[in-house]
Design a protein around this motif. Structure first.
Motif, PDB file in Angstrom:
ATOM      1  N   GLU A   2       1.013  -1.319   0.018  1.00 33.15           N
ATOM      2  CA  GLU A   2       0.065   0.101  -0.073  1.00 33.15           C
ATOM      3  C   GLU A   2       0.711   1.272  -0.026  1.00 33.15           C
ATOM      4  N   ALA A   3       2.293   1.061   0.140  1.00 33.30           N
ATOM      5  CA  ALA A   3       3.097   2.311   0.311  1.00 33.30           C
ATOM      6  C   ALA A   3       3.100   3.356  -0.970  1.00 33.30           C
ATOM      7  N   PRO A   4       2.958   2.863  -2.135  1.00 30.27           N
ATOM      8  CA  PRO A   4       2.871   3.585  -3.225  1.00 30.27           C
ATOM      9  C   PRO A   4       1.604   4.461  -3.405  1.00 30.27           C
ATOM     10  N   ALA A   5       0.507   3.819  -2.924  1.00 33.77           N
ATOM     11  CA  ALA A   5      -0.796   4.629  -3.140  1.00 33.77           C
ATOM     12  C   ALA A   5      -0.903   5.850  -1.791  1.00 33.77           C
ATOM     13  N   ALA A   6      -0.250   5.649  -0.732  1.00 31.17           N
ATOM     14  CA  ALA A   6      -0.178   6.121  -0.001  1.00 31.17           C
ATOM     15  C   ALA A   6       1.068   7.387  -0.092  1.00 31.17           C
ATOM     16  N   GLY A   7       1.961   7.121  -0.845  1.00 29.34           N
ATOM     17  CA  GLY A   7       3.081   7.812  -1.083  1.00 29.34           C
ATOM     18  C   GLY A   7       4.065   8.018   0.413  1.00 29.34           C
TER      19      GLY A   7
END
Length: 192
Positions: free
Chosen positions: A88-93
């Motif tokens: 989920e890190a890329p979606a959250a940045g």
């Protein structure tokens, strides 16, 4: 700027680090577009291919005293998040990362996040050492490199588990005991 006119607060502080690099017309156009889209002017310039995201973030990191994190040689063990959170890190940045024993938050800016970060670091300069900046592409590459199996598992099984009616996966047959017993009894009765 007209003589005698006070400068005041800049509309887009996220562009302060590139004001000497780009024309005032380009900056003004980016600021107007950013207001219309409710995003940072940096995002306008980057998505419009006027400014490379890596170059911009290196200039920004230099101006704020925040390190740039390329993530190229960072091992998976440096990220304390489990695979589900890592995906989920890329979606959250956002990516938590342990660097030299200290927990850092790696930020791949989006929307108005650079503006908020600038405000935070300018109001509390000691926080600059808690952050690192990276590009969205570098963050995605890190996640893909270190969570490939989890991404595959989620892609193949998550939909079937969460929304089986929307999945093309074969249905899971669940035998209910009462109807199964009734069918067995009917079959035995018919055989007798």
């Amino acid at each position: 700027r007209e003589a005698g006119k006070p400068q005041g607060r800049r509309q887009s502080p996220e562009l302060d680090c590139v004001r000497g690099w780009l024309s005032e017309n380009t900056i003004a156009a980016a600021e107007q577009r950013a207001v219309a889209l409710d995003i940072g002017a940096d995002r306008v310039l980057i998505s419009g291919s006027v400014l490379d995201e890596g170059i911009y973030l290196r200039l920004l990191s230099d101006s704020l005293g925040i390190a740039f994190e390329p993530l190229d040689d960072v091992p998976r063990s440096a990220c304390p998040a489990d695979d589900e959170r890592l995906i989920e890190a890329p979606a959250a940045g956002l990516l938590p990362l342990t660097v030299d024993g200290d927990l850092k938050l790696v930020v791949a800016p989006k929307g108005l996040s650079v503006r908020r970060m600038i405000h935070l670091v300018r109001s509390r300069p000691e926080l600059a050492k808690s952050f690192r900046l990276t590009t969205a592409a570098r963050l995605q590459a890190f996640v893909t490199r270190h969570a490939e199996t989890a991404i595959g598992d989620r892609a193949t099984a998550h939909l079937a588990k969460t929304y089986p009616e929307m999945s093309a996966a074969p249905p899971r047959w669940r035998i209910k005991p009462v109807p199964a017993l009734a069918m067995c009894a009917a079959a035995i009765a018919a055989a007798v």
